[in-house]
Design a protein around this motif. Structure first.
Motif, short mmCIF file in Angstrom:
data_model
loop_
_atom_site.label_atom_id
_atom_site.label_comp_id
_atom_site.label_asym_id
_atom_site.label_seq_id
_atom_site.Cartn_x
_atom_site.Cartn_y
_atom_site.Cartn_z
N UNK A 1 -1.67 -2.61 1.77
CA UNK A 1 -1.18 -1.81 0.75
C UNK A 1 0.03 -0.77 0.96
N UNK A 2 -0.13 0.00 2.08
CA UNK A 2 0.77 0.74 2.26
C UNK A 2 2.12 0.26 3.00
N UNK A 3 2.10 -0.94 3.40
CA UNK A 3 3.25 -1.69 3.93
C UNK A 3 4.12 -2.14 2.71
N UNK A 4 3.10 -2.65 1.71
CA UNK A 4 3.79 -3.10 0.28
C UNK A 4 4.41 -1.87 -0.41
N UNK A 5 3.81 -0.80 -0.37
CA UNK A 5 4.58 0.28 -1.02
C UNK A 5 5.97 0.53 -0.45
N UNK A 6 5.79 0.55 1.10
CA UNK A 6 6.89 0.95 1.91
C UNK A 6 8.19 -0.07 1.76
N UNK A 7 7.80 -1.52 1.44
CA UNK A 7 9.16 -2.26 1.00
C UNK A 7 9.04 -2.50 -0.34
N UNK A 8 8.24 -1.92 -1.17
CA UNK A 8 8.52 -2.06 -2.42
C UNK A 8 8.21 -3.44 -3.06
N UNK A 9 7.12 -4.17 -2.37
CA UNK A 9 6.59 -5.71 -2.65
C UNK A 9 5.61 -5.19 -3.61
N UNK B 1 -4.92 8.34 12.53
CA UNK B 1 -5.41 6.89 13.17
C UNK B 1 -4.71 5.77 12.34
N UNK B 2 -4.19 6.13 11.14
CA UNK B 2 -3.42 4.94 10.32
C UNK B 2 -2.29 4.97 10.98
N UNK B 3 -1.40 6.12 11.40
CA UNK B 3 -0.05 5.98 11.90
C UNK B 3 -0.40 5.23 13.29
N UNK B 4 -1.38 5.47 14.27
CA UNK B 4 -1.47 4.62 15.57
C UNK B 4 -1.65 3.36 14.95
N UNK B 5 -2.51 3.07 13.85
CA UNK B 5 -2.90 1.80 13.85
C UNK B 5 -1.68 0.83 13.43
N UNK C 1 -3.20 4.12 4.34
CA UNK C 1 -2.16 3.50 3.64
C UNK C 1 -0.87 4.64 3.42
N UNK C 2 -1.21 5.72 3.43
CA UNK C 2 -0.01 6.66 3.29
C UNK C 2 0.73 6.72 4.53
N UNK C 3 -0.11 6.86 5.78
CA UNK C 3 0.46 6.75 7.15
C UNK C 3 1.32 5.09 7.38
N UNK C 4 0.64 4.38 7.08
CA UNK C 4 1.52 2.85 7.12
C UNK C 4 2.62 3.12 6.07
N UNK C 5 2.45 3.80 5.01
CA UNK C 5 3.73 3.77 4.11
C UNK C 5 4.97 4.68 4.80
N UNK C 6 4.84 5.73 5.45
CA UNK C 6 5.68 6.63 6.04
C UNK C 6 6.08 5.90 7.43
N UNK C 7 5.26 5.17 8.21
CA UNK C 7 5.86 4.76 9.30
C UNK C 7 6.82 3.38 9.00
N UNK C 8 6.46 2.73 8.08
CA UNK C 8 7.33 1.44 7.66
C UNK C 8 8.65 2.05 6.94
N UNK D 1 -9.49 -3.14 7.57
CA UNK D 1 -8.13 -2.15 7.97
C UNK D 1 -6.81 -3.32 7.31
N UNK D 2 -7.40 -4.36 7.27
CA UNK D 2 -6.11 -5.56 6.71
C UNK D 2 -5.75 -5.33 5.34
N UNK D 3 -6.24 -5.12 4.53
CA UNK D 3 -5.71 -4.91 3.01
C UNK D 3 -5.34 -3.35 2.84
N UNK D 4 -6.03 -2.62 3.58
CA UNK D 4 -5.43 -1.27 3.58
C UNK D 4 -4.04 -1.07 4.06
N UNK D 5 -3.93 -1.56 5.32
CA UNK D 5 -2.42 -1.30 5.81
C UNK D 5 -1.52 -2.33 5.09
#
Length: 439
Positions: free
Chosen positions: A76-84, A139-143, A199-206, A70-74
């Motif tokens: 990647x989504x986080x990086x997209x959210x903050x444009x890193x 599940x990604x949103x919860x994570x 990853x998309x769920x992570x991007x949206x929450x961020x 789960x680490x690199x997937x979250x």
């Protein structure tokens, strides 16, 4: 307004949120696959492969709990959210390393394993559909919500189990090891769905939590990110939607075929001994066999017309398995033949009994009467026995004789034996009489 404020307070994600910089640091630290993380991943893959091989749900769940995928997937989504984009490249590279290692370990295991039968746990990972997208997304949103909290709580293990990243990778390894490419493609597609939508769920929450971008990006770069996400969603959504629709049609086909069988046969008292419904690539087939009922061509045509009237059953091929011979007539003939055969056996047996009785009668002499008569001629005889028998020779041949055994204090003379033999031949109409003295 008070209700809206209350509503926003209840669903406010900012409450209990951890420091954003600390969260980013934690996520950045968990994306790396080096040393211990790589060993844990390889062992988790091996455990999951064994679980799939022996069809053990408990073992598979245990492997999902210890997996660090789960680490690199979250990340990647986080990086997209903050444009890193540096973090995005690092996350994707580590995800690629984890994927290659996982596929290699699972493929090697299934190449070595002597058990290569397809189990239900393996099959469950070969046909993803839109429901898997929903599981991965929510599940990604919860994570990611759990990751951004001060108190992480229990959601992380549950997300690891629900999104199931390990089993699809292991199933893909099984497909590679056994050269079953449909299994490999189906399982790897499910793995890709889970990665993309987590990853998309992570991007949206961020984005919702308003994490500050690492650097300012222009409208063009933001639009490129949105286009990439849209393409990924479309690529994952379209095939899975089609598979979900196929699954729904298959379920409806089975449901309506069961209704057809119950209404047209079971409710009418026909015993169905075999039933198989097949819905594959649009080819629909229903096979049936019955205990007693045989259907004529006219009845078969009527049943096919009724079958077309059921929803989702139109165009279904109806096959009723039945012999070309009337089984009752054949059974009746078999019984009659068996009776005739039994009668013949009885007649043969009766004939043998009569023959034996006749032979027994012919072989019976009134020894008591013969003793009285012989004592009148030969007073020294005290007992006598006469019987017909066969004498075997050294040349493997036999001939019939009449054996006369007498008992006397001393042996009869030669003249007396000859006289006794001649008398018995005349008295009993015999030939080849042989006289013996009982010692």
């Amino acid at each position: 307004f008070l209700c809206m404020a209350k509503f926003r307070t209840i669903f406010n994600l900012s409450e209990g949120e951890d420091d954003k910089a600390k969260t980013l640091e934690t996520i950045s630290r968990n994306i790396s696959f080096r040393g211990a993380n790589l060993w844990i991943l390889a062992c988790a893959i091996l455990v999951a492969s064994v679980g799939l091989n022996v069809n053990s749900t408990a073992v598979i769940i245990g492997a999902m709990l210890i997996s660090p995928l789960m680490g690199p997937i979250v990340g990647a989504g986080f990086a997209l959210g903050i444009f890193d984009f540096d973090l995005l490249k690092k996350s994707l590279l580590n995800l690629l390393i984890a994927t290659v290692v996982s596929l290699s370990v699972s493929t090697l295991y299934f190449l070595i394993s002597p058990f290569k039968d397809v189990q239900s746990e393996l099959l469950a990972r070969t046909a993803p559909n839109i429901y898997d997208i929903l599981i991965a997304f929510f599940g990604g949103i919860v994570g990611v919500i759990a990751v951004t909290r001060v108190e992480k709580g229990n959601p992380i293990p549950g997300v690891a189990i629900a999104t199931a990243l390990m089993p699809p990778l292991c199933t893909a390894g099984y497909g590679l090891a056994t050269a079953q490419w449909t299994y490999f493609l189906g399982a790897f597609y499910l793995y890709s769905i889970n990665c993309v939508f987590i990853g998309i769920a992570t991007f949206l929450i961020i984005k919702y939590l308003k994490y500050p971008p690492k650097k300012q990006v222009n409208e063009k770069q933001q639009r490129q990110v949105r286009i990439i996400i849209t393409i990924l969603i479309t690529v994952m959504l379209v095939p899975s939607s089609y598979l979900a629709w196929s699954l729904y049609r298959g379920q409806q086909f089975k449901k309506n075929s069961d209704q057809f069988v119950e209404k047209e046969f079971t409710d009418k008292g026909y015993t169905v001994v075999y039933k198989k419904s097949d819905f594959n690539a649009g080819k629909k087939k229903l096979e049936l066999a019955f205990l007693q009922k045989r259907f004529s061509k006219t009845e078969m045509d009527t049943l096919r017309k009724k079958l077309d009237a059921y929803e989702y059953l139109k165009g279904t091929q109806l096959i009723i398995r039945q012999d070309t011979t009337d089984r009752f007539s054949a059974l009746k003939g078999d019984i009659l033949n068996e009776i005739k055969s039994s009668e013949n056996e009885i007649n043969v047996r009766d004939a043998k009994i009569v023959q034996l009785e006749k032979a027994l009668t012919q072989n019976t002499f009134d020894n008591k009467q013969l003793l009285k008569e012989s004592k009148a001629l030969f007073p020294q005889i005290v007992s006598v026995s006469i019987i017909k028998t066969e004498m075997a020779t050294a040349k493997d041949s036999t001939y019939a004789i009449t054996a006369v055994i007498y008992e006397a204090p001393k042996s009869l003379s030669r003249q007396e034996i000859e006289k006794l033999g001649n008398w018995l031949n005349q008295r009993l109409a015999l030939k080849n009489t042989v006289i013996f003295r009982k010692e």
